[in-house]
Design an enzyme around this catalytic site. Structure first.
Site, PDB file in Angstrom:
ATOM      1  N   LYS A 171     -29.848   0.356   9.256  1.00  0.00           N
ATOM      2  CA  LYS A 171     -28.946  -0.136  10.302  1.00  0.00           C
ATOM      3  C   LYS A 171     -27.886  -1.059   9.705  1.00  0.00           C
ATOM      4  O   LYS A 171     -27.982  -1.482   8.542  1.00  0.00           O
ATOM      5  CB  LYS A 171     -29.764  -0.863  11.370  1.00  0.00           C
ATOM      6  CG  LYS A 171     -30.713   0.071  12.150  1.00  0.00           C
ATOM      7  CD  LYS A 171     -31.392  -0.668  13.306  1.00  0.00           C
ATOM      8  CE  LYS A 171     -32.312   0.262  14.097  1.00  0.00           C
ATOM      9  NZ  LYS A 171     -32.899  -0.418  15.281  1.00  0.00           N
ATOM     10  N   TYR A 195     -29.875   7.826  20.641  1.00  0.00           N
ATOM     11  CA  TYR A 195     -30.709   6.918  21.441  1.00  0.00           C
ATOM     12  C   TYR A 195     -30.863   7.383  22.899  1.00  0.00           C
ATOM     13  O   TYR A 195     -31.195   6.577  23.763  1.00  0.00           O
ATOM     14  CB  TYR A 195     -30.117   5.509  21.402  1.00  0.00           C
ATOM     15  CG  TYR A 195     -30.435   4.746  20.119  1.00  0.00           C
ATOM     16  CD1 TYR A 195     -31.755   4.587  19.688  1.00  0.00           C
ATOM     17  CD2 TYR A 195     -29.421   4.154  19.363  1.00  0.00           C
ATOM     18  CE1 TYR A 195     -32.050   3.875  18.526  1.00  0.00           C
ATOM     19  CE2 TYR A 195     -29.715   3.431  18.204  1.00  0.00           C
ATOM     20  CZ  TYR A 195     -31.036   3.300  17.789  1.00  0.00           C
ATOM     21  OH  TYR A 195     -31.333   2.595  16.648  1.00  0.00           O
ATOM     22  N   GLU A 200     -33.924  14.504  15.469  1.00  0.00           N
ATOM     23  CA  GLU A 200     -33.092  13.461  14.847  1.00  0.00           C
ATOM     24  C   GLU A 200     -32.464  13.934  13.532  1.00  0.00           C
ATOM     25  O   GLU A 200     -31.318  13.586  13.235  1.00  0.00           O
ATOM     26  CB  GLU A 200     -33.939  12.202  14.620  1.00  0.00           C
ATOM     27  CG  GLU A 200     -34.342  11.535  15.936  1.00  0.00           C
ATOM     28  CD  GLU A 200     -35.110  10.244  15.753  1.00  0.00           C
ATOM     29  OE1 GLU A 200     -35.269   9.514  16.747  1.00  0.00           O
ATOM     30  OE2 GLU A 200     -35.557   9.948  14.620  1.00  0.00           O
TER      31      GLU A 200
END
Ligand code: IDP
Ligand code: MG
Length: 143
Positions: free
Chosen positions: A9, A49, A126
């Protein structure tokens, strides 16, 4: 072979922790099979998300993950999803054990340094969100 998608991240990339995080996963004997750096746009972040769309923190999540570049990678190996989740530690760094990635580097529940797939089924989706089929490399991981 089972795969897992991880994202370093923005707080991980900005603090120069990308190599350290990838090393921790490589040191588990897991095989890195794809990697890219990108600055995610809103559409990609919302797709990634989507499962959290109705949560109160959804907008913060999307704003954060699109705020600065991230590193996406795919690891492959037996039980890779569980092994990486264990190496990451609990979602909230305040609750994750020392020695885990979030326990050692996470700043707060938003800036918790790494995303990792939570099941082989989620991982398959994903991986497709961030990589094309041809991006996944094949080789033998030596120990
Ligand atoms: P995970 O990343 O450990 O799988 P999830 O429940 O899937 O955790 O949540 C996705 C991300 O959303 C977390 O990594 C964290 O950054 C953020 N998040 C989760 N719960 C909260 C919350 O209660 N407040 C703010 N952010 C949260
Ligand atoms: Mg999750």
């Amino acid at each position: 072979m089972e795969k897992s998608l991880i994202l370093v991240k923005p707080d991980g990339v900005e603090r120069g922790l990308t190599g350290t995080i990838l090393s921790r996963l490589e040191e588990l004997g897991l095989k890195l099979v794809a990697i890219r750096m990108l600055h995610a746009d809103k559409e990609l972040a919302e797709r990634h998300y989507a499962v959290h769309r109705d949560k109160p923190f959804f907008n913060d999540l999307v704003n954060y993950i699109t705020s600065s570049p991230i590193v996406a990678a795919v690891f492959e190996g037996e039980d890779v999803v569980n092994r990486i989740r264990k190496a990451c530690g609990a979602t909230d760094p305040a609750k994750s054990e020392k020695g885990t990635i979030r326990g050692d580097f996470g700043l707060d529940i938003g800036r918790n340094t790494i995303h990792a797939s939570d099941s082989p089924e989620t991982a398959a989706i994903e991986v497709d969100t961030f990589f094309a089929g041809g991006d996944i490399c094949q080789y033998t991981r030596m120990r």
